[in-house]
Design an enzyme around this catalytic site. Structure first.
Site, PDB file in Angstrom:
ATOM      1  N   ASP A  80       0.810  -1.231   0.000  1.00 13.91           N
ATOM      2  CA  ASP A  80       0.000   0.000   0.000  1.00 13.91           C
ATOM      3  C   ASP A  80       0.837   1.273   0.000  1.00 13.91           C
ATOM      4  O   ASP A  80       1.981   1.293   0.417  1.00 13.91           O
ATOM      5  CB  ASP A  80      -0.968  -0.001   1.194  1.00 13.91           C
ATOM      6  CG  ASP A  80      -0.262  -0.137   2.537  1.00 13.91           C
ATOM      7  OD1 ASP A  80       0.722  -0.897   2.620  1.00 13.91           O
ATOM      8  OD2 ASP A  80      -0.677   0.529   3.503  1.00 13.91           O
ATOM      9  N   GLU A 137      -0.581  -1.828   5.261  1.00 12.89           N
ATOM     10  CA  GLU A 137       0.414  -1.722   6.344  1.00 12.89           C
ATOM     11  C   GLU A 137       0.288  -0.383   7.044  1.00 12.89           C
ATOM     12  O   GLU A 137       0.518  -0.283   8.241  1.00 12.89           O
ATOM     13  CB  GLU A 137       1.832  -1.920   5.787  1.00 12.89           C
ATOM     14  CG  GLU A 137       2.893  -2.165   6.859  1.00 12.89           C
ATOM     15  CD  GLU A 137       3.212  -0.946   7.698  1.00 12.89           C
ATOM     16  OE1 GLU A 137       3.307  -1.085   8.937  1.00 12.89           O
ATOM     17  OE2 GLU A 137       3.347   0.164   7.149  1.00 12.89           O
ATOM     18  N   GLU A 138      -0.081   0.655   6.282  1.00 16.25           N
ATOM     19  CA  GLU A 138      -0.098   2.022   6.822  1.00 16.25           C
ATOM     20  C   GLU A 138      -1.341   2.277   7.669  1.00 16.25           C
ATOM     21  O   GLU A 138      -2.247   2.996   7.273  1.00 16.25           O
ATOM     22  CB  GLU A 138      -0.015   3.045   5.671  1.00 16.25           C
ATOM     23  CG  GLU A 138       1.236   2.936   4.822  1.00 16.25           C
ATOM     24  CD  GLU A 138       2.501   3.422   5.533  1.00 16.25           C
ATOM     25  OE1 GLU A 138       2.405   3.901   6.673  1.00 16.25           O
ATOM     26  OE2 GLU A 138       3.580   3.296   4.932  1.00 16.25           O
ATOM     27  N   ARG A 177      18.518  -5.983  14.625  1.00 17.54           N
ATOM     28  CA  ARG A 177      18.876  -6.286  16.015  1.00 17.54           C
ATOM     29  C   ARG A 177      17.947  -7.382  16.521  1.00 17.54           C
ATOM     30  O   ARG A 177      16.808  -7.486  16.066  1.00 17.54           O
ATOM     31  CB  ARG A 177      18.772  -5.054  16.911  1.00 17.54           C
ATOM     32  CG  ARG A 177      17.351  -4.544  17.074  1.00 17.54           C
ATOM     33  CD  ARG A 177      17.249  -3.380  18.057  1.00 17.54           C
ATOM     34  NE  ARG A 177      17.408  -3.822  19.425  1.00 17.54           N
ATOM     35  CZ  ARG A 177      18.379  -3.414  20.235  1.00 17.54           C
ATOM     36  NH1 ARG A 177      19.278  -2.547  19.835  1.00 17.54           N
ATOM     37  NH2 ARG A 177      18.438  -3.849  21.468  1.00 17.54           N
ATOM     38  N   HIS A 359       7.687   8.772   4.100  1.00 16.14           N
ATOM     39  CA  HIS A 359       6.453   9.564   4.249  1.00 16.14           C
ATOM     40  C   HIS A 359       6.655  11.040   3.870  1.00 16.14           C
ATOM     41  O   HIS A 359       5.807  11.870   4.159  1.00 16.14           O
ATOM     42  CB  HIS A 359       5.852   9.456   5.659  1.00 16.14           C
ATOM     43  CG  HIS A 359       5.419   8.057   6.013  1.00 16.14           C
ATOM     44  ND1 HIS A 359       4.439   7.785   6.944  1.00 16.14           N
ATOM     45  CD2 HIS A 359       5.813   6.850   5.551  1.00 16.14           C
ATOM     46  CE1 HIS A 359       4.275   6.473   7.055  1.00 16.14           C
ATOM     47  NE2 HIS A 359       5.112   5.884   6.219  1.00 16.14           N
TER      48      HIS A 359
HETATM   49 NI    NI Z   1       6.562   1.370   5.271  1.00 15.09          NI
END
Ligand code: NI
Length: 387
Positions: A80, A137-138, A177, A359
Site C-alpha cells: 500500500d 500496512e499504513e 537487532r 512519508h
Molecule cells: Ni513502510
C-alpha cells in the site's frame, strides 16, 4: 557469495515493475490493481499456488523447492501507498493526485516479485517458500487481517521474514537487532467537555481550549517523570481541535495523538498515566475528559536465532562489515509485528541511501538497492532450506 549475478542482470526489469507500481499507488485495502499485478506476475513465473483475497486484498504465492522438504518459510512485502501529494517531479511519479508510494512499498513488492521469479526458475532449495504480499500496512493492520484469515495455518508457515528500506543507511547495507526493533504504536483520543459561553464572560464558562492546553503540557511529564529514564517512550499530541470563531468559548475540544513504546510494562504505564493525567487535569479545571486509548500495532520483536540467521544471510550478500547487527530501535510502528507474535522470524532494514525520509513528498525508493534486497530474499530461502 555477493549479490546474485542473475538478479543484478534482472534489476532493470524489476525496476520497471517498481516504477509501474509507483505510478499507480493505492491506499489501505484498496490495492486491487497492485494485487492483480502481483498475482499476474506470480502466475507468469510458474508459482505452484497463488491465492488472492486473503485479508481482503492480500496475495500469497507458494513456491516448492526441487526437493519435498517439510520446512516452510514466509517472506513478506507490503503493497500500500500513502495519502500524500507527490513532489518528486519524477517521470514515473504518481498518476493519482493525493496518493503516493512514499514509504517504498512499491520497492518492497517489486523486490519480492524478483525473488519469486528467481526461486520459481531455480528451485534450488528443499522445502517451500511462501511469498506474502499484504495490503494496508499504513495503519490498517493488513498483516493481522491476513493472519485472521488463516494464512499462517493454511500454508503451514513456520517462520516469517520481513524487510523495510531505510533512508540514511547506505545502499548495499543492512541493519537489524535481536529483540525489539520497532515500537508499539497506540492511538489516543481525548474528548474534553467544558461549558461553552461568551468569550467576554469567561467566568461563566469552563474553557476547553485552556483545559486542552493544560492537558497537552501535563502529558509531556509522563515521559519525563514516570517512564524509567533507561526505557523508551513517546507521547505526541498531533491534533487539537476546538472552536469555530473568536467570540465563543467552545464547549468541546478534541485532542488526538500517538504513544510509542518498546516494552509491555512501558505500554501499560503510558495507557494508565495518560488516562489519569488527562482526566485529572480536566477535573482540576471543572471539565470532563473522555479518554480512549487504542492499542494498535504491537512491538516488532525479532527472534534471536532468526536474527542471527538473517545477519549471516545479509553478510553473505553484502559483506561482513556492511551489516549492522545491533541497530538502535526506531519508534515507528510496523504491522509485521503481528506476524512475529505468531511465528519466529526477523525484520531487517535495508539501506535506501541518501534519500528524503519515509512519508516525505520528495521520497523515492532507491532502485540501486534492488539487487541487494532481492538477493537477500533468495539466499535466505536457499540457506534456510539447502537443496
Ligand atoms: Ni513502510
Amino acid at each position: 557469495m555477493p549479490v546474485i549475478n542473475r538478479l543484478a542482470d534482472r534489476a532493470e526489469e524489476i525496476t520497471e515493475w517498481r516504477r509501474d507500481l509507483h505510478m499507480h499507488p493505492e491506499l489501505q485495502y484498496d490495492v486491487h490493481r497492485t494485487a492483480a499485478f502481483v498475482a499476474e506476475k506470480l502466475k507468469g513465473f510458474g508459482c505452484d499456488e497463488i491465492v488472492t483475497g486473503i485479508g481482503k486484498t492480500g496475495v500469497v504465492g507458494v513456491i516448492r523447492g526441487r526437493k519435498n522438504g517439510a520446512k516452510v518459510i514466509g517472506l513478506r512485502a507490503d503493497m500500500d501507498a500513502l495519502p500524500i501529494e507527490e513532489e518528486t517531479g519524477l517521470a514515473y511519479a504518481s498518476k493519482t493526485p493525493g496518493k503516493m508510494h512514499a514509504c517504498g512499498h512499491d520497492g518492497h513488492t517489486a523486490m519480492l516479485l524478483g525473488a519469486a521469479q528467481h526461486l520459481c526458475e531455480t528451485r534450488n532449495f528443499d522445502g517451500t517458500a511462501v511469498v506474502i504480499f499484504q495490503p494496508a500496512e499504513e495503519g490498517g493492520a493488513g498483516a493481522k487481517a491476513m493472519i485472521d484469515d488463516g494464512m499462517l495455518g493454511r500454508f503451514k508457515i513456520q517462520q516469517v521474514f520481513g524487510m523495510h528500506n531505510y533512508p540514511g543507511l547506505p545502499v548495499g547495507t543492512f541493519a537489524i537487532r535481536p529483540g525489539p526493533i520497532m515500537a508499539a504504536a497506540d492511538r489516543i483520543w481525548i474528548e474534553i467537555e467544558g461549558v461553552g459561553g461568551h468569550a467576554a464572560r469567561p467566568h461563566k464558562s469552563v474553557d476547553t481550549v485552556l483545559v486542552g492546553a493544560a492537558i497537552v503540557n501535563a502529558l509531556q511529564q509522563i515521559v519525563a517523570r514516570n517512564v524509567d529514564p533507561l526505557d523508551n517512550a513517546v507521547v505526541s499530541i498531533t491534533l487539537f481541535q476546538a472552536g469555530f470563531t473568536d467570540n465563543v468559548i467552545p464547549q468541546h475540544a478534541l485532542l488526538r495523538g500517538t504513544c510509542r513504546s518498546l516494552k509491555t510494562e512501558v505500554r501499560d504505564l503510558l495507557e494508565r498515566r495518560l488516562t489519569e493525567v488527562a482526566q485529572g487535569v480536566a477535573l482540576l479545571h471543572g471539565a470532563h475528559a473522555n479518554v480512549r486509548y487504542q492499542r494498535d500495532y504491537p512491538v516488532v520483536v525479532n527472534n534471536p536465532d532468526a536474527t542471527d540467521f538473517a545477519i549471516s544471510v545479509a553478510r553473505e550478500v553484502v559483506g561482513e562489515g556492511r551489516v549492522e547487527p545491533s541497530v538502535t530501535p526506531v519508534m515507528g510502528g510496523e504491522d509485521f509485528a503481528f506476524m512475529l507474535q505468531e511465528r519466529p522470524g526477523a525484520f531487517i532494514f535495508m539501506g535506501n541511501g541518501d534519500t528524503a525520509n519515509l512519508h516525505h513528498p520528495a521520497y523515492d525508493f532507491n532502485d540501486k538497492a534492488i539487487p541487494f534486497g532481492t538477493s537477500y530474499w533468495v539466499r535466505l530461502v536457499e540457506t534456510a532450506m539447502p537443496a
